[in-house]
Design a protein around this motif. Structure first.
Motif, PDB file in Angstrom:
ATOM      1  N   SER A 102      18.630   3.219  10.132  1.00 62.35           N
ATOM      2  CA  SER A 102      17.463   3.413   9.286  1.00 62.35           C
ATOM      3  C   SER A 102      17.311   2.222   8.331  1.00 62.35           C
ATOM      4  O   SER A 102      18.300   1.731   7.778  1.00 62.35           O
ATOM      5  CB  SER A 102      17.633   4.719   8.494  1.00 62.35           C
ATOM      6  OG  SER A 102      16.523   4.923   7.680  1.00 62.35           O
ATOM      7  N   HIS A 103      16.098   1.749   8.168  1.00 61.49           N
ATOM      8  CA  HIS A 103      15.813   0.625   7.269  1.00 61.49           C
ATOM      9  C   HIS A 103      14.723   1.073   6.302  1.00 61.49           C
ATOM     10  O   HIS A 103      13.725   1.652   6.730  1.00 61.49           O
ATOM     11  CB  HIS A 103      15.312  -0.599   8.043  1.00 61.49           C
ATOM     12  CG  HIS A 103      16.226  -1.021   9.147  1.00 61.49           C
ATOM     13  ND1 HIS A 103      17.089  -2.076   9.026  1.00 61.49           N
ATOM     14  CD2 HIS A 103      16.413  -0.509  10.388  1.00 61.49           C
ATOM     15  CE1 HIS A 103      17.768  -2.211  10.158  1.00 61.49           C
ATOM     16  NE2 HIS A 103      17.374  -1.261  10.995  1.00 61.49           N
ATOM     17  N   GLU A 104      14.921   0.782   5.017  1.00 61.71           N
ATOM     18  CA  GLU A 104      13.926   1.228   4.027  1.00 61.71           C
ATOM     19  C   GLU A 104      13.326   0.034   3.302  1.00 61.71           C
ATOM     20  O   GLU A 104      14.026  -0.924   2.957  1.00 61.71           O
ATOM     21  CB  GLU A 104      14.589   2.175   3.016  1.00 61.71           C
ATOM     22  CG  GLU A 104      13.585   2.753   2.028  1.00 61.71           C
ATOM     23  CD  GLU A 104      14.211   3.787   1.114  1.00 61.71           C
ATOM     24  OE1 GLU A 104      14.743   4.797   1.629  1.00 61.71           O
ATOM     25  OE2 GLU A 104      14.168   3.586  -0.116  1.00 61.71           O
ATOM     26  N   TYR A 105      12.031   0.110   3.096  1.00 60.38           N
ATOM     27  CA  TYR A 105      11.330  -0.944   2.350  1.00 60.38           C
ATOM     28  C   TYR A 105      10.322  -0.275   1.429  1.00 60.38           C
ATOM     29  O   TYR A 105       9.579   0.612   1.854  1.00 60.38           O
ATOM     30  CB  TYR A 105      10.604  -1.891   3.314  1.00 60.38           C
ATOM     31  CG  TYR A 105       9.869  -3.013   2.629  1.00 60.38           C
ATOM     32  CD1 TYR A 105      10.556  -4.045   2.010  1.00 60.38           C
ATOM     33  CD2 TYR A 105       8.479  -3.042   2.593  1.00 60.38           C
ATOM     34  CE1 TYR A 105       9.886  -5.077   1.376  1.00 60.38           C
ATOM     35  CE2 TYR A 105       7.794  -4.077   1.965  1.00 60.38           C
ATOM     36  CZ  TYR A 105       8.511  -5.091   1.360  1.00 60.38           C
ATOM     37  OH  TYR A 105       7.843  -6.103   0.728  1.00 60.38           O
ATOM     38  N   ARG A 106      10.317  -0.690   0.164  1.00 61.95           N
ATOM     39  CA  ARG A 106       9.392  -0.086  -0.804  1.00 61.95           C
ATOM     40  C   ARG A 106       8.582  -1.171  -1.482  1.00 61.95           C
ATOM     41  O   ARG A 106       9.116  -2.233  -1.823  1.00 61.95           O
ATOM     42  CB  ARG A 106      10.170   0.697  -1.859  1.00 61.95           C
ATOM     43  CG  ARG A 106       9.269   1.330  -2.922  1.00 61.95           C
ATOM     44  CD  ARG A 106      10.068   2.199  -3.865  1.00 61.95           C
ATOM     45  NE  ARG A 106      10.730   3.272  -3.134  1.00 61.95           N
ATOM     46  CZ  ARG A 106      11.736   3.982  -3.618  1.00 61.95           C
ATOM     47  NH1 ARG A 106      12.212   3.711  -4.797  1.00 61.95           N
ATOM     48  NH2 ARG A 106      12.283   4.956  -2.895  1.00 61.95           N
ATOM     49  N   GLN A 107       7.319  -0.897  -1.663  1.00 62.87           N
ATOM     50  CA  GLN A 107       6.456  -1.860  -2.353  1.00 62.87           C
ATOM     51  C   GLN A 107       5.538  -1.094  -3.303  1.00 62.87           C
ATOM     52  O   GLN A 107       5.014  -0.029  -2.939  1.00 62.87           O
ATOM     53  CB  GLN A 107       5.632  -2.645  -1.326  1.00 62.87           C
ATOM     54  CG  GLN A 107       4.965  -3.863  -1.911  1.00 62.87           C
ATOM     55  CD  GLN A 107       4.321  -4.750  -0.839  1.00 62.87           C
ATOM     56  OE1 GLN A 107       4.369  -4.451   0.351  1.00 62.87           O
ATOM     57  NE2 GLN A 107       3.706  -5.827  -1.277  1.00 62.87           N
ATOM     58  N   ARG A 108       5.361  -1.638  -4.514  1.00 64.73           N
ATOM     59  CA  ARG A 108       4.447  -1.010  -5.476  1.00 64.73           C
ATOM     60  C   ARG A 108       3.124  -1.774  -5.491  1.00 64.73           C
ATOM     61  O   ARG A 108       3.119  -3.001  -5.583  1.00 64.73           O
ATOM     62  CB  ARG A 108       5.043  -0.979  -6.871  1.00 64.73           C
ATOM     63  CG  ARG A 108       4.065  -0.435  -7.914  1.00 64.73           C
ATOM     64  CD  ARG A 108       4.723  -0.114  -9.224  1.00 64.73           C
ATOM     65  NE  ARG A 108       5.672   0.983  -9.078  1.00 64.73           N
ATOM     66  CZ  ARG A 108       6.370   1.506 -10.086  1.00 64.73           C
ATOM     67  NH1 ARG A 108       6.230   1.024 -11.296  1.00 64.73           N
ATOM     68  NH2 ARG A 108       7.216   2.492  -9.868  1.00 64.73           N
ATOM     69  N   PHE A 109       2.044  -1.038  -5.413  1.00 65.01           N
ATOM     70  CA  PHE A 109       0.707  -1.635  -5.439  1.00 65.01           C
ATOM     71  C   PHE A 109      -0.012  -1.193  -6.710  1.00 65.01           C
ATOM     72  O   PHE A 109      -0.062   0.000  -7.007  1.00 65.01           O
ATOM     73  CB  PHE A 109      -0.103  -1.174  -4.216  1.00 65.01           C
ATOM     74  CG  PHE A 109       0.453  -1.669  -2.910  1.00 65.01           C
ATOM     75  CD1 PHE A 109       0.041  -2.877  -2.377  1.00 65.01           C
ATOM     76  CD2 PHE A 109       1.401  -0.931  -2.215  1.00 65.01           C
ATOM     77  CE1 PHE A 109       0.561  -3.340  -1.172  1.00 65.01           C
ATOM     78  CE2 PHE A 109       1.920  -1.385  -1.017  1.00 65.01           C
ATOM     79  CZ  PHE A 109       1.500  -2.595  -0.495  1.00 65.01           C
ATOM     80  N   ILE A 110      -0.539  -2.157  -7.429  1.00 65.25           N
ATOM     81  CA  ILE A 110      -1.314  -1.798  -8.618  1.00 65.25           C
ATOM     82  C   ILE A 110      -2.799  -2.087  -8.418  1.00 65.25           C
ATOM     83  O   ILE A 110      -3.604  -1.808  -9.293  1.00 65.25           O
ATOM     84  CB  ILE A 110      -0.798  -2.519  -9.892  1.00 65.25           C
ATOM     85  CG1 ILE A 110      -0.827  -4.036  -9.689  1.00 65.25           C
ATOM     86  CG2 ILE A 110       0.594  -2.058 -10.256  1.00 65.25           C
ATOM     87  CD1 ILE A 110      -0.612  -4.805 -10.983  1.00 65.25           C
ATOM     88  N   THR A 111      -3.132  -2.639  -7.271  1.00 64.10           N
ATOM     89  CA  THR A 111      -4.542  -2.859  -6.968  1.00 64.10           C
ATOM     90  C   THR A 111      -4.734  -2.778  -5.453  1.00 64.10           C
ATOM     91  O   THR A 111      -3.775  -2.674  -4.695  1.00 64.10           O
ATOM     92  CB  THR A 111      -5.030  -4.214  -7.526  1.00 64.10           C
ATOM     93  OG1 THR A 111      -6.453  -4.299  -7.392  1.00 64.10           O
ATOM     94  CG2 THR A 111      -4.384  -5.380  -6.801  1.00 64.10           C
ATOM     95  N   GLY A 112      -5.984  -2.826  -5.043  1.00 62.69           N
ATOM     96  CA  GLY A 112      -6.307  -2.735  -3.620  1.00 62.69           C
ATOM     97  C   GLY A 112      -7.799  -2.932  -3.448  1.00 62.69           C
ATOM     98  O   GLY A 112      -8.503  -3.341  -4.384  1.00 62.69           O
TER      99      GLY A 112
END
Lengths: 343, 90
Positions: A88-98
């Protein structure tokens, strides 16, 4: 790939006259397509940074809003858990716009033209996450990793790297000749815009370059200019026929390249030359405009796409344009450092 | 005699958003037109139309949007899909 999305929210985008939820919104629409774009970006970022495998067997996606004041979202954490060969591989990213933010900018221009908003009136763009037991499904595009070739720099014709910082998770190398040509053409076109196709590829080295953490490197190796791309002040119309020919040139070179992106210029006033120093300069800086985003979303929809723009940069020393390279970072195109190379 | 195409692969210019469609299997048939196939590609890949004029190219040549897929030669099965679009500092 088996994809599963864990969320307990419906997502809405709204534009309001107040910074809270009082009164009626100027518009209120689903933001699920916008959230799907963030998932796509997170997946591609995870692959390019080698935090995620290129071909996972399964992908579990968790969407966790960070609240400004529930249900108003300050940031959206996208967590991807990819399974392959029992690992299992985990990746997290926070987005404050789009894209909801760019959509609001476009709508605001229309509202001001129509008199719905006056020129001085502020409006507030919001992403809302509403808790629900049955959230509407997020329709994802196919989550495909971009093609990456196992190759070393020497085999790509890279003779020498010129000093320059690199992003640890997104190293980009650009042929020095290409950079010089883009800046020269920017100056030759003066206040008109110009541009062309950029050939290149994504390669996977045996080991990361110094100062980086990923073996995946984006190489931009050559530009293909064509007089069928028609530029004027504040606009450049790309010719599909010329771009199709550039793709054929890439094939003929036999180096495994594709048209990775296009570069364009935002103008330079040779008679003045103070474009980098003057805050009152009417020329746009070398940052993506709303029109540039439309070009990206249609001509190069992959989230691995780079957007180099030549033009002025306020505060930059000297009397020459700069080439600023932008990459998808957190829901928007952001300037990134890159290094030039000699072939 | 030229063999008719049985499948098409559509991609963007950078060849990163690729979609293969076997005619009669994946939502497209020989009676669909090039223009309809392009719309199918945009929908499946979640690419916004933006009201632009879209074109498919095969081997560097623009395909007729009204041509039926069943009338295309087998050599015209790899398309690049592009809009007429502008960049700019606006």
């Amino acid at each position: 790939m088996n994809v599963e999305i864990n969320t307990e929210f419906d997502f809405l985008q709204e534009l309001r006259r107040e910074s809270d939820l009082s009164g009626l919104p100027l518009y209120s629409e689903s933001a699920h397509a916008e959230v799907a774009e963030l998932i796509d970006e997170a997946f591609v970022s995870g692959v390019l940074s080698e935090r995620l495998p290129t071909e996972p067997e399964s992908l579990k996606i968790t969407l966790a809003p960070q609240w400004l004041n529930e249900p108003i979202v300050a940031g959206l954490d996208v967590t991807l858990r990819a399974g392959v060969n029992g690992h299992s591989h985990e990746y997290r990213q926070r987005f404050i716009t789009g894209r909801w933010y760019r959509e609001a900018q476009i709508r605001m221009l229309t509202y001001r033209d129509d008199g719905v908003l006056d020129d001085q009136q502020t409006a507030y763009c919001m992403l809302l996450a509403l808790r629900t037991e049955r959230p509407a499904p997020v329709r994802l595009p196919p989550l495909n990793a971009p093609p990456i070739v196992d190759q070393e720099l020497e085999a790509c014709g890279v003779r020498q790297l010129v000093a320059g910082p690199l992003l640890p998770d997104r190293p980009v190398l650009i042929n020095r000749q290409l950079v010089d040509d883009a800046i020269r053409r920017c100056m030759e076109a003066d206040t008109n815009e110009t541009g062309g196709a950029l050939l290149g590829k994504l390669i996977r080295l045996q080991a990361p370059l110094p100062g980086t953490r990923t073996r995946v490197v984006n190489l931009l190796s050559a530009s293909v200019d064509d007089s069928r791309h028609v530029g004027q002040a504040l606009s450049l119309a790309f010719s599909p026929e010329a771009l199709a020919e550039a793709a054929q040139i890439a094939d003929l070179r036999g180096l495994g390249e594709t048209v990775q992106t296009v570069y364009h210029t935002h103008g330079w006033k040779n008679a003045c030359g103070n474009c980098n120093q003057s805050p009152d300069c009417p020329l746009a800086e070398a940052v993506p405009s709303l029109q540039d985003y439309q070009l990206l979303e249609t001509l190069f929809p992959s989230k691995s796409t780079l957007m180099p723009i030549a033009g002025r940069k306020l505060g930059e020393p000297g009397r020459r344009p700069v080439l600023q390279v932008h990459a998808w970072r957190g829901g928007q195109m952001t300037p990134i450092p890159w290094a030039a190379y000699l072939d | 005699m030229v063999a008719a195409t049985r499948s098409i692969t559509m991609s963007d210019l950078s060849r990163q958003k690729r979609l293969r469609a076997d005619l009669g299997v994946d939502g497209l048939t020989r009676r669909h037109t090039v223009g309809q196939a392009v719309e199918h590609y945009l929908d499946r890949m979640s690419i916004r139309n933006h009201g632009l004029r879209w074109t498919a190219f095969s081997r560097g040549v623009k395909l007729d949007n009204k041509a039926e897929l069943g009338d295309l030669a087998d050599t015209d099965s790899e398309w690049t899909v592009m809009p007429e679009v502008s960049a700019g500092g606006i």
